[in-house]
Design an enzyme around this catalytic site. Structure first.
Site, PDB file in Angstrom:
ATOM      1  N   GLU A 149       0.839  -1.202   0.000  1.00 49.12           N
ATOM      2  CA  GLU A 149       0.000   0.000   0.000  1.00 49.12           C
ATOM      3  C   GLU A 149       0.874   1.251   0.000  1.00 49.12           C
ATOM      4  OE1 GLU A 149      -2.917  -0.173   3.153  1.00 49.12           O
ATOM      5  OE2 GLU A 149      -4.262  -1.341   1.897  1.00 49.12           O
ATOM      6  N   GLU A 167      -6.109  -8.176  -0.793  1.00 51.87           N
ATOM      7  CA  GLU A 167      -6.530  -8.222   0.608  1.00 51.87           C
ATOM      8  C   GLU A 167      -8.037  -8.067   0.641  1.00 51.87           C
ATOM      9  OE1 GLU A 167      -4.583  -5.679   3.425  1.00 51.87           O
ATOM     10  OE2 GLU A 167      -2.639  -6.035   2.460  1.00 51.87           O
TER      11      GLU A 167
HETATM   12  C1  GLA Z   1      -3.997  -2.855   4.926  1.00 51.99           C
HETATM   13  C2  GLA Z   1      -2.604  -3.426   5.072  1.00 51.99           C
HETATM   14  C3  GLA Z   1      -2.601  -4.710   5.845  1.00 51.99           C
HETATM   15  C4  GLA Z   1      -3.466  -4.609   7.080  1.00 51.99           C
HETATM   16  C5  GLA Z   1      -4.874  -4.218   6.676  1.00 51.99           C
HETATM   17  C6  GLA Z   1      -5.829  -4.072   7.832  1.00 51.99           C
HETATM   18  O1  GLA Z   1      -4.633  -3.383   3.873  1.00 51.99           O
HETATM   19  O2  GLA Z   1      -2.008  -3.643   3.808  1.00 51.99           O
HETATM   20  O3  GLA Z   1      -1.281  -5.014   6.204  1.00 51.99           O
HETATM   21  O4  GLA Z   1      -2.918  -3.640   7.920  1.00 51.99           O
HETATM   22  O5  GLA Z   1      -4.838  -2.976   6.052  1.00 51.99           O
HETATM   23  O6  GLA Z   1      -5.920  -5.228   8.565  1.00 51.99           O
END
Ligand code: GLA
Length: 578
Positions: free
Chosen positions: A157, A233
């Protein structure tokens, strides 16, 4: 030789269109003796792939260290995935977020440099060395070399943090140079700016989201006209912080969202398939104007709960997946109730009064300056002229117990934005400070812990501090065999108990009779407990227990309400929102 590549609309596994149906398990959050069990259950839900982050600071807690044994044996984890017939996705960061302390970055690194997650040369030198070590493990385990690894992710991210393309390019160069040949991906929240900033044309973009799949996939498609759509995700639950509620998501809605994704032909990584536990002191924290440290459990309301038991969500997801892929007939067994037992706790004495080195410095030293990785530092200072007054601290990171001549005065909490407290006259002021977890998201990454900035008493700077690091695991180990004392009362006291089980077994330790502290079973550091909630029980994995006699050590910071240790049949992670 099996190949894995990007097609115009799909992933191609050996040239054939392939839908990745993956689930996340973080090896560093699961006891290594249980890895195989969790991976097997992933296959039984119908997953064809397991995804894991790599936590740099688990492998390299101190500068120069690099551990790949036991809990850190990433190679063994990937081999178990392979043995189960599944593919693997590896996300080595270096930043992973993941509600893991410091977002995975080692404290020795973040304490010594300014420009994290950037192309700053000092950062790149360390990151490259780290990535090369990870790829020594991953490269020979890629699919085209007979292993399970089909995708590797660059950063995490990144578009939510920076826009330094030279940084991403450097990561790609190290990765390719280390012999990683599988497709490289990035993940970003499906927001235009993040998708633009977080990737490069040569990287395959994927999204992170837990609902409104069609809309999010459309955004992703706008940024990437061809290639497989993937949600890297798919958030099927959420994490908890101390003082909050226990987060759960509606099973039917989560299953419908998964269905929508798979029906659209998208690939998915379910985050999490099995969350596991922030054992020891490994939890992260968030701070978006209010510091919120995360709890010990990382149950995440995932299909497989913290103890590896399939939930209702497991069966709902299994049914959805069966519409798109073959799912094994076999289903994992539900766990039977854990043994319930109660034993009495015996006090074994005070535990935070260790003599310091005696070294005096003008200012309180941060945890980072002391190179201290454990939970507590005690700061002692002689009160100027023995006077009391208003004590004002620039910043408390994160929770402080203030006392004068051994008598408790009160606490200062970062979460409450506390900075001041009135103290009585006396000889010695002592401030016990807890690092409650390193921020894992956004720009507070890498910040120092302890008493930060100046400490004043009625406006005058107080100097001449002794800073004494307290290693809670070492203290617990030392006290494990200590004889009971007749110590009593409030304040930091250590307690022990003996308990017996017929065979090694999962247990749920009820922390309700206690207030705030750390618990250990046979030297295994279960994690933090806190009356603040929502979490009430600590998960004790079976491999930490043994047939016959077991020893519990509790390091309590505040008060024991009843001197008992109670193990209960099922976890209690706290109240949920209606
Ligand atoms: C983001 C991050 C993950 C985690 C999620 C929330 O997507 O990439 O590592 O922190 O949020 O659980």
């Amino acid at each position: 030789m099996t190949t894995f590549s990007l097609g115009d609309t799909d992933f191609l596994r050996d040239g054939q269109p392939h839908q990745v149906i993956s689930g996340a398990i973080h090896y560093f959050r699961v006891h290594p003796d249980l890895w195989q069990d969790r991976i097997r259950k992933a296959r039984l839900m119908g997953l064809n792939t397991i995804e894991t982050y790599v936590a740099w600071n688990a492998h390299a807690p101190r500068r120069g260290e690099w551990d790949t044994t036991g809990w850190n044996d990433l190679g063994r984890f990937l081999d178990l995935v392979h043995a189960e017939g599944l593919d693997a996705i590896v996300r080595p960061g270096p930043y992973i977020c993941a509600e893991w302390h410091n977002g995975g970055l080692p404290v020795w690194l973040t304490g010594s440099m300014e420009n994290l997650r950037s192309s700053a040369p000092d950062f790149l030198v360390e990151v490259s060395a780290y990535l090369r070590r990870v790829y020594d493990i991953v490269a020979p385990r890629q699919i085209d070399r007979g292993g399970p690894v089909v995708l590797v992710q660059i950063e995490n991210e990144y578009g939510a943090y920076g826009a330094d393309k030279a940084y991403l390019e450097a990561l790609v160069a190290v990765t390719r140079d280390a012999g990683i040949t599988v497709p490289l991906t990035t993940v970003d929240q499906p927001v235009d700016q993040m998708l633009s900033d977080g990737s490069l044309p040569e990287l395959h973009k994927t999204g992170s989201f837990g609902s409104r799949s069609a809309e999010r996939l459309a955004t992703l498609r706008r940024h990437q006209p061809t290639g497989p759509l993937m949600c890297s995700e798919f958030w099927d639950g959420w994490f908890d912080w101390w003082g909050g509620v226990h987060h759960t998501t509606d099973v039917t809605a989560a299953a419908a969202d998964l269905d929508a994704l798979l029906a659209a032909g998208a690939s998915v990584n379910i985050y999490m398939f099995h969350g596991g536990t922030n054992f020891g002191l490994t939890n992260g924290a968030n701070d978006k104007g209010r510091y919120l440290p995360l709890v010990t459990s990382y149950d995440y309301d995932a299909p497989l709960d913290e103890a590896g038991t399939p939930t209702e969500k497991f069966f709902a997801f299994r049914e959805v997946i069966a519409k798109y892929a073959p799912v094994p007939e076999e289903v994992p067994a539900f766990a039977s109730a854990a043994p319930a037992l109660e034993v009495s706790l015996s006090p074994v004495g005070a535990w935070t009064d260790a003599a310091g080195s005696g070294a005096v410095a003008a200012q309180p030293q941060s945890f980072d300056a002391l190179g201290h990785l454990s939970a507590l530092v005690r700061y002692d200072v002689d009160l100027p002229d023995g006077k009391g007054g208003q004590l004002l601290i620039d910043e408390v990171r994160d929770l402080a117990w203030v006392s004068v001549d051994g008598v408790a005065v009160g606490t200062l909490s970062r979460t409450r934005h506390d900075r001041a407290i009135r103290i009585p006259a006396g000889r010695t002021l002592s401030i016990l400070v807890e690092d409650q977890g390193r921020v894992n998201y956004d720009h507070r990454l890498g910040e120092e812990k302890g008493l930060i900035g100046a400490v004043t008493l009625d406006g005058t700077v107080v100097t001449g501090w002794r800073s004494t690091p307290l290693d809670v695991a070492a203290i617990a180990a030392e006290l494990a065999s200590a004889q009971p004392t007749d110590a009593a009362g409030d304040g930091p006291l250590a307690w022990t108990a003996e308990f017996t089980v017929d065979t090694a077994t999962d247990l749920f330790l009820d922390t309700a009779p206690w207030s705030k502290g750390y618990a250990f079973v046979n030297g295994f550091f279960l994690g933090r407990y806190w009356r603040n909630g929502p979490q009430r029980t600590l998960y004790v994995p079976a491999p930490a227990t043994r047939t016959g006699g077991n020893r519990l050590v509790v390091l309590e910071l505040e008060q024991i309400l009843a001197p008992v240790a109670r193990f209960v049949e099922a976890p209690a992670l706290g109240v949920t929102e209606e």
